[in-house]
Design a protein around this motif. Structure first.
Motif, PDB file in Angstrom:
ATOM      1  N   ALA A  31       5.912   5.639   7.588  1.00 24.48           N
ATOM      2  CA  ALA A  31       5.335   4.711   6.534  1.00 24.48           C
ATOM      3  C   ALA A  31       4.392   5.708   5.640  1.00 24.48           C
ATOM      4  O   ALA A  31       3.709   6.761   6.382  1.00 24.48           O
ATOM      5  CB  ALA A  31       4.782   3.508   6.940  1.00 24.48           C
ATOM      6  N   PRO A  32       3.822   5.627   4.470  1.00 25.45           N
ATOM      7  CA  PRO A  32       3.122   6.418   3.816  1.00 25.45           C
ATOM      8  C   PRO A  32       1.728   6.284   4.387  1.00 25.45           C
ATOM      9  O   PRO A  32       1.187   5.142   4.504  1.00 25.45           O
ATOM     10  CB  PRO A  32       3.061   5.972   2.348  1.00 25.45           C
ATOM     11  CG  PRO A  32       4.513   5.006   2.209  1.00 25.45           C
ATOM     12  CD  PRO A  32       4.608   4.534   3.652  1.00 25.45           C
ATOM     13  N   LEU A  44       4.434  10.854   4.808  1.00 21.23           N
ATOM     14  CA  LEU A  44       4.928   9.790   5.781  1.00 21.23           C
ATOM     15  C   LEU A  44       4.088  10.047   7.161  1.00 21.23           C
ATOM     16  O   LEU A  44       3.967  11.337   7.617  1.00 21.23           O
ATOM     17  CB  LEU A  44       6.241  10.089   5.771  1.00 21.23           C
ATOM     18  CG  LEU A  44       7.001   9.738   4.746  1.00 21.23           C
ATOM     19  CD1 LEU A  44       8.557   9.760   4.919  1.00 21.23           C
ATOM     20  CD2 LEU A  44       6.697   8.209   4.337  1.00 21.23           C
ATOM     21  N   LYS A 103      12.289   3.903  -0.408  1.00 23.48           N
ATOM     22  CA  LYS A 103      11.280   3.211  -1.447  1.00 23.48           C
ATOM     23  C   LYS A 103       9.983   3.145  -0.667  1.00 23.48           C
ATOM     24  O   LYS A 103      10.047   2.585   0.543  1.00 23.48           O
ATOM     25  CB  LYS A 103      11.952   2.060  -1.935  1.00 23.48           C
ATOM     26  CG  LYS A 103      13.045   2.167  -2.676  1.00 23.48           C
ATOM     27  CD  LYS A 103      13.353   1.074  -3.762  1.00 23.48           C
ATOM     28  CE  LYS A 103      14.114   1.083  -4.727  1.00 23.48           C
ATOM     29  NZ  LYS A 103      13.586   0.821  -6.085  1.00 23.48           N
ATOM     30  N   ARG A 104       8.881   3.707  -1.347  1.00 26.59           N
ATOM     31  CA  ARG A 104       7.649   3.582  -0.638  1.00 26.59           C
ATOM     32  C   ARG A 104       6.935   2.336  -1.464  1.00 26.59           C
ATOM     33  O   ARG A 104       7.113   2.372  -2.810  1.00 26.59           O
ATOM     34  CB  ARG A 104       6.911   4.610  -0.790  1.00 26.59           C
ATOM     35  CG  ARG A 104       7.541   5.723   0.103  1.00 26.59           C
ATOM     36  CD  ARG A 104       7.202   7.182  -0.016  1.00 26.59           C
ATOM     37  NE  ARG A 104       8.014   8.106   0.657  1.00 26.59           N
ATOM     38  CZ  ARG A 104       7.829   9.512   0.993  1.00 26.59           C
ATOM     39  NH1 ARG A 104       6.727   9.951   0.249  1.00 26.59           N
ATOM     40  NH2 ARG A 104       8.526  10.293   1.522  1.00 26.59           N
ATOM     41  N   SER A 155       5.792  -5.720  -1.126  1.00 27.13           N
ATOM     42  CA  SER A 155       5.543  -5.141   0.428  1.00 27.13           C
ATOM     43  C   SER A 155       5.749  -6.063   1.500  1.00 27.13           C
ATOM     44  O   SER A 155       6.515  -5.572   2.537  1.00 27.13           O
ATOM     45  CB  SER A 155       3.993  -4.780   0.698  1.00 27.13           C
ATOM     46  OG  SER A 155       3.739  -3.792  -0.230  1.00 27.13           O
ATOM     47  N   THR A 191       0.276   0.055   3.001  1.00 23.97           N
ATOM     48  CA  THR A 191       1.701   1.010   2.590  1.00 23.97           C
ATOM     49  C   THR A 191       2.610   0.724   3.514  1.00 23.97           C
ATOM     50  O   THR A 191       2.593   0.137   4.634  1.00 23.97           O
ATOM     51  CB  THR A 191       1.164   2.157   2.518  1.00 23.97           C
ATOM     52  OG1 THR A 191       0.925   2.728   3.616  1.00 23.97           O
ATOM     53  CG2 THR A 191       0.190   2.636   1.461  1.00 23.97           C
ATOM     54  N   CYS A 192       4.016   0.872   2.904  1.00 25.77           N
ATOM     55  CA  CYS A 192       5.194   0.687   3.661  1.00 25.77           C
ATOM     56  C   CYS A 192       6.345   1.550   3.075  1.00 25.77           C
ATOM     57  O   CYS A 192       6.097   1.811   2.000  1.00 25.77           O
ATOM     58  CB  CYS A 192       5.527  -0.908   3.820  1.00 25.77           C
ATOM     59  SG  CYS A 192       5.429  -1.719   2.296  1.00 25.77           S
ATOM     60  N   GLU A 193       7.260   1.401   3.761  1.00 23.71           N
ATOM     61  CA  GLU A 193       8.560   2.185   3.500  1.00 23.71           C
ATOM     62  C   GLU A 193       9.824   1.538   3.874  1.00 23.71           C
ATOM     63  O   GLU A 193       9.890   1.045   5.002  1.00 23.71           O
ATOM     64  CB  GLU A 193       8.407   3.545   3.744  1.00 23.71           C
ATOM     65  CG  GLU A 193       9.538   4.677   3.381  1.00 23.71           C
ATOM     66  CD  GLU A 193      10.891   4.594   4.193  1.00 23.71           C
ATOM     67  OE1 GLU A 193      11.957   4.964   3.949  1.00 23.71           O
ATOM     68  OE2 GLU A 193      11.114   3.977   5.257  1.00 23.71           O
ATOM     69  N   ASP A 199       6.836   3.049  -9.245  1.00 24.71           N
ATOM     70  CA  ASP A 199       6.471   3.427  -8.023  1.00 24.71           C
ATOM     71  C   ASP A 199       4.858   3.504  -8.186  1.00 24.71           C
ATOM     72  O   ASP A 199       4.309   4.751  -8.718  1.00 24.71           O
ATOM     73  CB  ASP A 199       7.120   4.750  -7.877  1.00 24.71           C
ATOM     74  CG  ASP A 199       6.743   5.363  -6.641  1.00 24.71           C
ATOM     75  OD1 ASP A 199       5.817   5.125  -5.867  1.00 24.71           O
ATOM     76  OD2 ASP A 199       7.382   6.533  -6.442  1.00 24.71           O
TER      77      ASP A 199
END
Length: 196
Positions: A107-108, A102, A27-28, A58, A21-23, A93
């Motif tokens: 990041a998520p 978070l 936006k995630r 990503s 996962t990333c942000e 999404d």
């Protein structure tokens, strides 16, 4: 030896199936990878490496922010793999229906995972079609549904046990990824990661 034989032999170098996962800029995104490896034998210097194809949404988010979260998944998390791995974050999404918050790095972190590793990118290597991100683990924890009897999902387990109705879609996505990689694997550029 035929290329398909070599490919099948290399599949024995199996890794866990992980959710990444990333942000970036609010936006995630989340994705699935089966190319995550422990990158340090020193207990006090925990590091991982993950290969992210450049066509993945990503990829640029991780490259631009220098952070990601890698999640080990349980062998019962086929639906999560389908949600994150069979669609693009460019069109929807993917994390909206998945419980998460978070983490320390912004990041998520998925609530339902075996374990998670929040990582700061400390180096990269271009492979042509993908980037190998070397992550320094900044924080680690277990998911809310972790149990002592839960086993970690591997690529071999996923391929052998995925629902039969998913196989055509999985094979189609794999063929597209293989064509992308074949066209770009020879175009490798030296990259100096910021801060080095």
């Amino acid at each position: 030896m035929r290329p398909d034989e070599v490919y099948e032999l290399l599949r024995n170098l199996t890794s866990p199936v992980v959710a990444i996962t990333c942000e970036r800029g609010g936006k995630r995104n989340g994705m699935i990878s089966d190319s995550a490896v422990r990158a340090s034998i020193v207990p006090t210097i925990p590091r991982v490496s993950v290969y992210i194809h450049k066509f993945n949404y990503s990829h640029d988010m991780i490259f631009d922010t220098g952070r990601f979260v890698m999640h080990l998944l349980g062998t019962d998390q086929f639906d999560l793999i389908h949600q994150l791995g069979f669609a693009s974050g460019r069109t929807r999404d993917k994390l909206a229906p998945i419980p998460h918050q978070l983490g320390r790095l912004g990041a998520p972190v998925l609530d339902e995972c075996y374990a998670y590793f929040e990582c700061e990118v400390i180096n990269v290597m271009d492979t042509g079609s993908s980037t190998c991100f070397l992550g320094q683990v900044a924080d680690v924890g277990y998911g809310k549904a972790n149990r002592p009897d839960r086993k970690v999902m591997t690529a071999a387990h996923f391929r052998a046990n995925m629902p039969a109705e998913w196989r055509p879609e999985y094979e189609a996505h794999l063929k597209v990824a293989q064509r992308f990689a074949e066209e770009r694997s020879g175009n490798i550029k030296a990259v100096t990661w910021r801060g080095l």
